[in-house]
Design a protein around this motif. Structure first.
Motif, PDB file in Angstrom:
ATOM      1  N   ALA A 187       0.822  -1.203  -0.077  1.00 21.02           N
ATOM      2  CA  ALA A 187      -0.074   0.130   0.026  1.00 21.02           C
ATOM      3  C   ALA A 187       1.006   1.039  -0.077  1.00 21.02           C
ATOM      4  CB  ALA A 187      -0.837   0.124   1.179  1.00 21.02           C
ATOM      5  N   TYR A 188       1.860   1.049   0.416  1.00 21.43           N
ATOM      6  CA  TYR A 188       2.931   2.166   0.603  1.00 21.43           C
ATOM      7  C   TYR A 188       3.924   2.544  -0.711  1.00 21.43           C
ATOM      8  CZ  TYR A 188       0.835   2.162   5.265  1.00 21.43           C
ATOM      9  OH  TYR A 188      -0.363   1.994   6.047  1.00 21.43           O
ATOM     10  N   LEU A 189       4.048   1.510  -1.535  1.00 26.15           N
ATOM     11  CA  LEU A 189       5.025   1.546  -2.637  1.00 26.15           C
ATOM     12  C   LEU A 189       4.383   2.257  -3.943  1.00 26.15           C
ATOM     13  CD1 LEU A 189       6.505  -2.121  -2.852  1.00 26.15           C
ATOM     14  CD2 LEU A 189       7.599   0.220  -2.367  1.00 26.15           C
ATOM     15  N   GLY A 190       3.111   2.164  -3.955  1.00 26.80           N
ATOM     16  CA  GLY A 190       2.205   3.050  -5.062  1.00 26.80           C
ATOM     17  C   GLY A 190       2.741   2.426  -6.489  1.00 26.80           C
ATOM     18  N   ALA A 191       2.956   3.316  -7.268  1.00 24.37           N
ATOM     19  CA  ALA A 191       3.181   3.038  -8.782  1.00 24.37           C
ATOM     20  C   ALA A 191       4.689   2.178  -8.571  1.00 24.37           C
ATOM     21  CB  ALA A 191       3.255   4.082  -9.572  1.00 24.37           C
ATOM     22  N   ARG A 192       5.526   2.308  -7.900  1.00 24.55           N
ATOM     23  CA  ARG A 192       6.714   1.968  -7.963  1.00 24.55           C
ATOM     24  C   ARG A 192       6.572   0.261  -7.821  1.00 24.55           C
ATOM     25  NH1 ARG A 192      10.852   5.058  -7.381  1.00 24.55           N
ATOM     26  NH2 ARG A 192      10.813   7.260  -6.776  1.00 24.55           N
ATOM     27  N   HIS A 193       5.753  -0.157  -7.000  1.00 24.69           N
ATOM     28  CA  HIS A 193       5.438  -1.684  -6.989  1.00 24.69           C
ATOM     29  C   HIS A 193       5.082  -2.542  -8.219  1.00 24.69           C
ATOM     30  CE1 HIS A 193       3.154  -5.207  -4.900  1.00 24.69           C
ATOM     31  NE2 HIS A 193       4.385  -5.551  -5.160  1.00 24.69           N
ATOM     32  N   ASN A 194       4.412  -1.739  -9.387  1.00 21.54           N
ATOM     33  CA  ASN A 194       4.295  -2.556 -10.534  1.00 21.54           C
ATOM     34  C   ASN A 194       4.427  -1.457 -11.513  1.00 21.54           C
ATOM     35  OD1 ASN A 194       3.469  -4.726 -12.305  1.00 21.54           O
ATOM     36  ND2 ASN A 194       1.236  -4.483 -11.608  1.00 21.54           N
ATOM     37  N   THR A 195       5.466  -0.956 -11.744  1.00 21.67           N
ATOM     38  CA  THR A 195       5.932  -0.104 -12.785  1.00 21.67           C
ATOM     39  C   THR A 195       5.904  -0.512 -14.191  1.00 21.67           C
ATOM     40  OG1 THR A 195       6.932   1.263 -11.386  1.00 21.67           O
ATOM     41  CG2 THR A 195       7.422   1.682 -13.613  1.00 21.67           C
ATOM     42  N   PHE A 196       5.089  -0.107 -15.147  1.00 20.85           N
ATOM     43  CA  PHE A 196       4.973  -0.637 -16.487  1.00 20.85           C
ATOM     44  C   PHE A 196       4.610  -1.983 -16.853  1.00 20.85           C
ATOM     45  CE2 PHE A 196       8.480   2.399 -16.669  1.00 20.85           C
ATOM     46  CZ  PHE A 196       7.670   3.578 -17.285  1.00 20.85           C
ATOM     47  N   GLY A 197       3.652  -2.329 -15.809  1.00 26.34           N
ATOM     48  CA  GLY A 197       3.191  -3.822 -15.494  1.00 26.34           C
ATOM     49  C   GLY A 197       4.079  -5.090 -15.266  1.00 26.34           C
ATOM     50  N   GLY A 247      13.554   1.058   4.003  1.00 24.50           N
ATOM     51  CA  GLY A 247      13.786   0.059   4.251  1.00 24.50           C
ATOM     52  C   GLY A 247      13.722  -1.044   3.162  1.00 24.50           C
ATOM     53  N   ILE A 248      12.676  -0.721   2.214  1.00 25.84           N
ATOM     54  CA  ILE A 248      12.411  -1.450   1.154  1.00 25.84           C
ATOM     55  C   ILE A 248      12.725  -0.774  -0.289  1.00 25.84           C
ATOM     56  CG2 ILE A 248      10.353  -2.537  -0.176  1.00 25.84           C
ATOM     57  CD1 ILE A 248      10.983  -4.067   2.244  1.00 25.84           C
ATOM     58  N   MET A 249      12.588   0.443  -0.520  1.00 23.35           N
ATOM     59  CA  MET A 249      12.759   1.145  -1.769  1.00 23.35           C
ATOM     60  C   MET A 249      14.222   1.067  -2.063  1.00 23.35           C
ATOM     61  SD  MET A 249      10.212   4.199  -2.332  1.00 23.35           S
ATOM     62  CE  MET A 249       8.450   4.052  -2.528  1.00 23.35           C
ATOM     63  N   PRO A 250      15.173   1.363  -1.299  1.00 23.24           N
ATOM     64  CA  PRO A 250      16.502   1.387  -1.711  1.00 23.24           C
ATOM     65  C   PRO A 250      16.807  -0.015  -2.358  1.00 23.24           C
ATOM     66  CG  PRO A 250      16.282   2.433   0.491  1.00 23.24           C
ATOM     67  CD  PRO A 250      15.078   1.639   0.265  1.00 23.24           C
ATOM     68  N   GLY A 251      16.513  -1.225  -1.880  1.00 28.50           N
ATOM     69  CA  GLY A 251      16.827  -2.359  -2.336  1.00 28.50           C
ATOM     70  C   GLY A 251      16.152  -2.607  -3.866  1.00 28.50           C
ATOM     71  N   LEU A 252      14.929  -2.028  -3.918  1.00 28.27           N
ATOM     72  CA  LEU A 252      14.070  -2.205  -5.182  1.00 28.27           C
ATOM     73  C   LEU A 252      14.728  -1.428  -6.241  1.00 28.27           C
ATOM     74  CD1 LEU A 252      10.565  -2.427  -3.929  1.00 28.27           C
ATOM     75  CD2 LEU A 252      11.938  -4.358  -4.633  1.00 28.27           C
ATOM     76  N   MET A 253      15.049  -0.323  -5.714  1.00 27.50           N
ATOM     77  CA  MET A 253      15.693   0.829  -6.921  1.00 27.50           C
ATOM     78  C   MET A 253      16.894   0.353  -7.309  1.00 27.50           C
ATOM     79  SD  MET A 253      14.171   4.339  -5.055  1.00 27.50           S
ATOM     80  CE  MET A 253      14.849   5.296  -6.227  1.00 27.50           C
ATOM     81  N   GLY A 254      17.731  -0.413  -6.394  1.00 25.80           N
ATOM     82  CA  GLY A 254      19.213  -0.524  -6.708  1.00 25.80           C
ATOM     83  C   GLY A 254      19.180  -2.061  -7.664  1.00 25.80           C
ATOM     84  N   GLY A 255      18.018  -2.812  -7.843  1.00 28.48           N
ATOM     85  CA  GLY A 255      18.093  -3.928  -8.643  1.00 28.48           C
ATOM     86  C   GLY A 255      18.315  -4.897  -7.999  1.00 28.48           C
ATOM     87  N   ASP A 256      18.499  -5.080  -6.504  1.00 31.56           N
ATOM     88  CA  ASP A 256      18.858  -6.242  -5.622  1.00 31.56           C
ATOM     89  C   ASP A 256      17.696  -7.277  -5.847  1.00 31.56           C
ATOM     90  OD1 ASP A 256      21.183  -4.960  -5.187  1.00 31.56           O
ATOM     91  OD2 ASP A 256      20.456  -4.176  -3.315  1.00 31.56           O
TER      92      ASP A 256
END
Length: 636
Positions: free
Chosen positions: A560-570, A627-636
């Motif tokens: 609920a707190y990731l918003g669009a970042r959770h499923n960007t471009f499908g 705690g979550i976004m840095p890992g997702l944005m870094g492609g880990d």
């Protein structure tokens, strides 16, 4: 005496045009022309500039002020403790009777023989309750009260000194069984304009005799010239005459001591030092020398100062006054009080100990004074001491830099700090307070060795705690900042979570530490309780105790707190989210997230970030963002 400064005394590099036949001196050269000179010529001009500067008030250029330092090092220091009164002045919280009892318990036993119990006037207040409770059972402590010199009773424009017009502060002091009074005198009061100073001395004598008749023959008076700073500007001759008149009184009716204030917090140290020297010289010349400097016990002839904070001068003013002839100061253990505070005893005594004064080390419990400053601050404000508070703040003794030649850096024991001919007398706050190991502060300039040292301080010895790990943690901190992720890593909680983000795990000691972390900020407990209720509800919905599996945790507290970042471009990043949950929150590796594990990050967001958090939604969002976004944005 006060320093005098003449305009233009210091040579300066001019922007004007020099006469063609004048010699080329550094002070005459325009900046560009000066910098265009050959190196030898520029150096010669610079040396001339230095020679000129050495002939001004800035002497000595190469040495410290040995005379002042010697006085500060060898003098005996008297403290009139004002912790019961000063911190409550202009405080938004004020003191209750319970606060005053607590403060009394804190300051007793620190070495203060003279303590202000309260300020008494016609109002019924907590000071009355506390003074009445003390009564005559003061023990070895001499308790003092404040009283007005006159309550405004005038006859033909002059103050009245008789039994029918005794100031209420004096009357209450005697009624409560106390004996010692600080008389508050205004040197600039209008009724002194057309009257001889002898009238002032007559009033002091009358009130002294009245107090001894009402409270006991051993009752004492200190005269406080509370507006002396104003008086030395408006009516300096009157101020000096008043001090001379008191000094000339017979000893049996003379005040015990003289106190004066710099209540504005704006006068320069050299100015207040000049006034101090003038008062001390006047007292000595008229037969009222300081007995305290002789025997360290009698306060007869003692000269005290009280300085308010306003423009950052208070501590320097206090030291200059002590060097110029003051025997000590009236102060609380902490800086609270007045408008922006005052020069407190904790800072003054630590400074004197730093300068080598052995009297303050023997006479006062300095470590206890520092602890008392913290306690009285919290009792007064309801909050802990500001982190950057000098001497008694949490950062005051930290090891900050891994190099020398800077405050908070590595101590250079070979540096002769006071030009005394030896480096062996260097004293530092940690030494004064008996701290064997300074806490290390971590930041972008900290060395890898400092990171390793802080790990050991927080979590004990571990084979991995070396400079190599310290270097990785520092690189991780710099990378987080570069990504816009701003958080501290000096606290055990902050450092453990930096380790988690960089190394992907925690040591057993780190796990124990972070699970035991407590909420300390006001309001944190409410938010954590609400967060736990949300977690329990999610666990019940998931059908079991013992925590949440990664997917259920992500669905409730991450998605609920990731918003669009959770499923960007499908793109389906669900697996990445679950893996990020595992790496960030599953501290013990049991494939479930308990509230204790989640609480570590909640506490970290509350204490170690600068996020604006007002609700549990804000809190959950902050944890996801950190705690979550840095890992997702870094492609880990």
């Amino acid at each position: 005496m006060a320093c005098t400064w003449a305009a233009g005394m210091l040579p300066a590099i001019s922007t004007g045009v020099r006469a063609s036949n004048a010699p080329a001196m550094a002070s005459d050269l325009a900046y560009d022309a000066f910098m265009a000179l050959p190196d030898d010529a520029r150096r010669a001009n610079y040396e001339a500039l230095v020679r000129d500067a050495r002939s001004t008030q800035h002497k000595p250029m190469r040495r410290v002020n040995a005379q002042k330092r010697e006085r500060l090092r060898t003098m005996k220091v008297l403290i009139l403790d004002n912790s019961q009164r000063e911190p409550s002045v202009a405080s938004v919280w004020g003191h209750t009777l319970e606060d005053k009892r607590a403060i009394d318990g804190v300051v007793r036993g620190l070495g203060f023989k003279h303590v202000v119990a309260g300020a008494l006037n016609d109002a019924a207040q907590v000071d009355d309750q506390f003074c009445a409770e003390l009564g005559g059972d003061a023990g070895p402590t001499s308790f003092w009260t404040f009283s007005e010199f006159t309550d405004g009773a005038l006859r033909d424009g002059a103050p009245i000194f008789d039994d029918d017009h005794v100031p209420v502060g004096l009357r209450k002091t005697a009624a409560y069984g106390l004996k010692n009074v600080v008389l508050e005198v205004d040197t600039c009061a209008a009724f002194w304009e057309d009257r001889a100073v002898s009238a002032f001395a007559d009033g002091v004598v009358f009130w002294t005799r009245w107090l001894r008749g009402a409270a006991g023959r051993d009752a004492r008076v200190i005269v406080n010239l509370r507006d002396l700073a104003k008086g030395m500007v408006r009516c300096p001759d009157r101020c000096v005459a008043m001090v001379a008149a008191l000094s000339d009184l017979p000893r049996h009716v003379r005040p015990a001591s003289l106190l004066f204030e710099e209540p504005f917090g704006e006068y320069l140290p050299c100015e207040v030092g000049g006034w101090t020297a003038l008062l001390r010289a006047t007292m000595d010349a008229h037969g009222w020398p300081s007995a305290f400097q002789e025997d360290g016990a009698s306060i007869d002839g003692a000269l005290l100062i009280h300085v308010h904070r306003q423009w950052g001068l208070a501590d320097a003013v206090t030291l200059d006054a002590l060097a110029a002839g003051c025997d000590g100061l009236m102060a609380a253990v902490c800086e609270e009080g007045a408008a922006l505070g005052h020069a407190c005893s904790a800072v003054a005594l630590a400074n004197l100990a730093r300068l080598g004064n052995r009297d303050v080390v023997a006479r006062y419990d300095l470590r206890g004074v520092v602890d008392a400053a913290r306690a009285v601050t919290r009792l007064t404000t309801g909050a802990p001491v500001a982190v950057r508070q000098v001497v008694y703040g949490p950062r005051a003794i930290e090891a900050v830099f891994g190099f020398t030649a800077v405050g908070g850096g590595v101590v250079d024991r070979t540096f002769d700090r006071d030009a005394s001919g030896t480096a062996a007398d260097a004293v530092f706050l940690a030494d004064i307070l008996g701290v064997a190991e300074k806490p290390v502060r971590l930041h972008t300039l900290a060395t890898p060795a400092q990171f390793a040292a802080r790990l050991a301080q927080c979590f004990g010895a571990h084979a991995s705690f070396d400079d190599a790990l310290g270097a990785r943690l520092k690189r991780g901190l710099l990378a987080l900042l570069a990504a816009g992720d701003k958080a501290e890593c000096t606290s055990p909680l902050g450092l453990a979570l930096l380790h988690q983000r960089v190394e992907g795990g925690l040591t057993p000691a780190m796990i124990d530490c972070v699970k035991d972390a407590d909420a300390v900020e006001r309001g944190s407990a409410v938010l954590l309780a609400r967060a736990e209720a949300c977690f329990d509800e999610a666990a019940a919905d998931a059908g079991g105790a013992g925590g949440l599996p990664y997917g259920a945790f992500a669905e409730r507290f991450v998605d609920a707190y990731l918003g669009a970042r959770h499923n960007t471009f499908g793109a389906d990043v669900g697996d990445k989210v679950r893996d990020a949950v595992r790496r960030s929150f599953d501290l013990d590796g049991d494939r479930r997230i308990t509230f204790d594990e989640y609480r570590v990050w909640l506490l970290w967001a509350l204490r170690s970030t600068q996020d604006d958090i007002h609700s549990v939604d804000d809190l959950f969002a902050a944890v996801v963002r950190r705690g979550i976004m840095p890992g997702l944005m870094g492609g880990d």
